[in-house]
Design a protein around this motif. Structure first.
Motif: not given
Length: 160
Positions: A40-58
């Protein structure tokens, strides 16, 4: 099937409440170069660590990525065996020819299976004007694709 460039930057929508939960950023691959999901697109100076797996994509298309709710978003663990780039990306920009040596176009994107994460095909560009007038072609790997150092050969004799 999913094209990586088609969904980069699209909104992520929670089906349960209809809220926008962020935007799709780059793809994530495992050690076997299989697509496993998207950051997922991150905000700020650090890269995002939020993730959507293919299994969770409807559902994912050019307009939105639908997941059930914000609990479908995971944290990408540090030191995990996932990468933001695939070794398949070296195919981007390569010329694709048929068995007679006629150019079919240049690889612009890769098509992945949403079920297995494996590469299924190559999206080809024949130039801006042809793309705008006729759209881009997709060559499926099952069509008999051979990979060489300088170009890719498709095992069909037509210019389709």
């Amino acid at each position: 099937m999913i094209r990586v460039m088609d969904i980069k930057g699209i909104p992520v929508i929670g089906l349960q409440d209809g809220r926008r939960l962020g935007y799709v950023d780059g793809p994530v691959f495992d050690e076997n170069n299989c697509l496993t999901g998207f950051i997922l697109e991150g905000k700020g100076l650090t890269p995002s660590r939020k993730f959507i797996s293919l299994d969770n994509m409807l559902r994912a298309d050019r307009n939105s990525c639908v997941i059930y709710n914000n609990h479908s978003i995971e944290k990408l663990p540090f030191g995990s065996k996932v990468r933001r780039h695939s070794s398949h990306e070296d195919m981007l920009g390569k010329d694709v020819k048929n068995t007679k040596g006629n150019s079919l176009g240049v690889v612009k994107d890769l098509v992945y299976s949403t079920e297995t994460g494996t590469i299924q095909g190559l999206e080809l560009s024949r130039g801006f004007i042809d793309d705008a007038l006729e759209g881009r072609n997709v060559v499926m790997l099952k069509d008999g694709v051979e990979f060489a150092e300088e170009y890719i050969t498709v095992g069909r004799d037509s210019n389709e």
